[in-house]
Motif scaffolding. Structure first.
Motif, short mmCIF file in Angstrom:
data_model
loop_
_atom_site.label_atom_id
_atom_site.label_comp_id
_atom_site.label_asym_id
_atom_site.label_seq_id
_atom_site.Cartn_x
_atom_site.Cartn_y
_atom_site.Cartn_z
N UNK A 97 0.85 -1.18 0.00
CA UNK A 97 0.00 0.00 0.00
C UNK A 97 0.89 1.23 0.00
N UNK A 98 0.36 2.33 -0.48
CA UNK A 98 1.13 3.57 -0.61
C UNK A 98 0.54 4.61 0.33
N UNK A 99 1.42 5.28 1.09
CA UNK A 99 1.01 6.33 2.00
C UNK A 99 1.93 7.53 1.89
N UNK A 100 1.69 8.50 2.72
CA UNK A 100 2.49 9.73 2.72
C UNK A 100 2.82 10.14 4.15
N UNK A 101 4.02 10.70 4.31
CA UNK A 101 4.41 11.24 5.60
C UNK A 101 3.81 12.62 5.78
N UNK A 110 4.69 14.97 3.14
CA UNK A 110 4.23 14.69 1.80
C UNK A 110 5.08 13.69 1.03
N UNK A 111 6.05 13.08 1.69
CA UNK A 111 6.88 12.10 1.00
C UNK A 111 6.12 10.79 0.84
N UNK A 112 6.21 10.19 -0.35
CA UNK A 112 5.50 8.95 -0.64
C UNK A 112 6.26 7.78 -0.02
N UNK A 113 5.50 6.89 0.63
CA UNK A 113 6.07 5.77 1.35
C UNK A 113 5.33 4.50 0.97
N UNK A 114 6.07 3.40 0.82
CA UNK A 114 5.48 2.11 0.52
C UNK A 114 5.51 1.23 1.78
N UNK A 115 4.43 0.50 1.97
CA UNK A 115 4.39 -0.48 3.06
C UNK A 115 4.01 -1.83 2.48
N UNK A 116 4.92 -2.81 2.62
CA UNK A 116 4.69 -4.13 2.09
C UNK A 116 3.97 -4.99 3.12
N UNK A 117 3.28 -6.01 2.62
CA UNK A 117 2.50 -6.89 3.49
C UNK A 117 3.42 -7.75 4.34
N UNK A 118 3.08 -7.86 5.60
CA UNK A 118 3.78 -8.77 6.51
C UNK A 118 3.06 -10.11 6.45
N UNK A 138 -2.70 -5.15 4.67
CA UNK A 138 -1.69 -4.12 4.78
C UNK A 138 -2.36 -2.75 4.82
N UNK A 139 -1.93 -1.92 5.79
CA UNK A 139 -2.54 -0.62 5.99
C UNK A 139 -1.48 0.35 6.49
N UNK A 140 -1.43 1.53 5.87
CA UNK A 140 -0.45 2.55 6.25
C UNK A 140 -0.99 3.36 7.42
N UNK A 141 -0.17 3.49 8.48
CA UNK A 141 -0.59 4.19 9.70
C UNK A 141 0.39 5.32 10.03
N UNK A 177 4.58 6.24 9.24
CA UNK A 177 5.17 7.53 8.88
C UNK A 177 6.26 7.92 9.88
N UNK A 178 6.04 7.60 11.16
CA UNK A 178 7.06 7.90 12.17
C UNK A 178 8.32 7.08 11.95
N UNK A 179 8.15 5.84 11.50
CA UNK A 179 9.31 5.00 11.20
C UNK A 179 10.17 5.66 10.13
N UNK A 180 9.53 6.21 9.10
CA UNK A 180 10.29 6.89 8.03
C UNK A 180 11.03 8.09 8.59
N UNK A 181 10.37 8.89 9.44
CA UNK A 181 11.03 10.07 10.02
C UNK A 181 12.22 9.65 10.90
#
Length: 425
Positions: free
Chosen positions: A201-205, A208-216, A223-226, A230-234
């Motif tokens: 799934x695709x989300x944003x921080x 506004x940065x685009x982030x991908x989250x792969x299925x576990x 799979x759901x972006x939370x 976004x905090x993990x990316x930061x």
């Protein structure tokens, strides 16, 4: 010659036949009426050319690392000397019927909102519904590139040291996939395909940065972006910045150390002391930043541990529910168990009472009791003693049962013969 072109490409005789037109009649008359119906003139030739160009188009899309093309692009790819394939339109029409090729506009209509739909419709009105410039999409290539992208993720990112490898920035993933995907357009289409299959799934921080989250695959949740993702990316960005600063400071420490030693060899203790002071300051900065880096890494591990604890708790809940359902299905409960055990105890007590009743003597079978029986037995013993005391005649002492008298020699001889006869018998 491109590496993805087949071996037949260097054979002039075979290629002249494959580059020629596929002979297809599209109409015939029936009862003075023209009916438009496609009919293959030479089926074997048609199938051979269709199979060859279908496979060549597929391999060219993989080789060019791009699933998007148009007819002009294919003509450039497959130009051989001064010839181009004469039946590309027929091949593409067949691929469209099979569902292997669609227009990019159709794909965007499925995967975009009203804005994307409006843009695709405007482009269709401006350039027409079908032309050599119409952008086409090869779906088998999209599926193949999707599998290869998942392979890259599984091999390079899933087992990250910070245990949060399922979250990856769009930019980082595109850089890692450049050896299989050459354009961002194809990359976005592949991501749409993986999103359709539930793999990403695709989300944003917040920035506004685009982030991908792969299925576990260890979890059954979709799979759901939370916000945590976004905090993990930061946090990763901060760690990357700290790591870069630490490397720069370590270079400074090394440089100050060399300059300090050089000044000592030259006898300039003042400058050597200055460089040594700067080295100590840089070493302290390295230690501080390394501590900050370790704290951020601990936070990432805690985020991952929280997710794992959630999965474990869900497993406990599922196991408990399954156990309770099994007990209910089998009719087992604490109350029923206690009731059954009480019934067992009562049954054992009843059995003991039955045994005691069976082993007890019959009370009313005779009117005589033990006292009367003992009295009668004593009477019988008394009578027996009286009978024994009565005077009886003495038993004869001779062998013939006669009373004592003088035995004659004839009688004695007779008795001896009688004794021999008894022994013989």
């Amino acid at each position: 010659m491109a590496s993805y072109l087949p071996e037949e490409w260097v054979d002039d005789v075979k290629m002249n036949g494959l580059m020629s037109v596929m002979k297809v009649r599209i109409s015939h008359e029936f009862q003075n009426t023209t009916i438009f119906q496609e009919r293959i003139v030479n089926k074997a030739d048609y199938d051979r050319k269709m199979r060859f160009w279908t496979d060549t188009i597929r391999s060219s899309c993989i080789g060019e690392k791009n699933a998007v093309f148009d007819i002009l692009t294919l003509k450039k790819r497959f130009r051989r000397k001064d010839k181009i394939p004469a039946s590309l339109n027929v091949v593409l029409d067949n691929l469209k019927k099979q569902g292997d090729v669609i227009t990019v506009g159709e794909w965007r209509d499925r995967h975009s909102g009203w804005v994307g739909w409006g843009i695709s419709k405007t482009r269709g009105w401006m350039f027409g519904g079908s032309s050599d410039y119409e952008q086409l999409l090869h779906l088998p290539t999209v599926k193949t590139l999707g599998q290869e992208l998942l392979t890259i993720y599984n091999d390079e990112l899933r087992s990250e040291v910070d245990c949060t490898g399922e979250v990856v920035t769009y930019k980082e993933m595109f850089e890692r996939a450049k050896h299989i995907i050459s354009t961002s357009e194809t990359f976005d289409i592949v991501l749409d395909h993986l999103s359709d299959t539930g793999e990403v799934t695709v989300g944003n921080t917040k920035n506004g940065e685009k982030v991908l989250k792969f299925k576990d695959h260890g979890s059954e949740d979709p799979v759901k972006f939370t916000e945590a993702d976004a905090s993990v990316v930061d946090i990763r960005k901060a760690m990357t910045k700290l790591d870069r600063e630490i490397q720069q400071l370590e270079q400074k420490v090394k440089k100050y150390d060399e300059q300090c030693r050089s000044c000592l060899r030259a006898g300039d203790k003042g400058r050597a002391q200055n460089f040594l002071r700067q080295k100590k300051r840089a070493e302290k900065d390295v230690a501080d930043k390394d501590m900050q880096y370790q704290k951020l890494l601990t936070m990432l591990h805690q985020i991952s541990a929280a997710k794992n604890n959630k999965d474990v708790l869900k497993a406990y809940q599922s196991g408990t529910a399954a156990f309770k359902a099994t007990l209910a299905r089998q009719g087992l409960s604490p109350d029923k168990i206690h009731e059954t055990m009480d019934d067992v105890v009562n049954s054992i007590d009843e059995y003991r009472e039955i045994e005691e009743a069976i082993s007890s003597p019959f009370a009313g079978a005779s009117s005589l009791n033990d006292t009367e029986l003992e009295r009668e037995l004593d009477d019988l013993l008394s009578e027996s003693k009286r009978d024994d005391s009565m005077h009886l005649p003495e038993a004869p002492t001779n062998r013939f049962g006669l009373f004592d008298k003088e035995v004659t020699p004839e009688e004695d001889q007779l008795e001896q013969r009688l004794a021999k006869l008894r022994q013989a018998v």
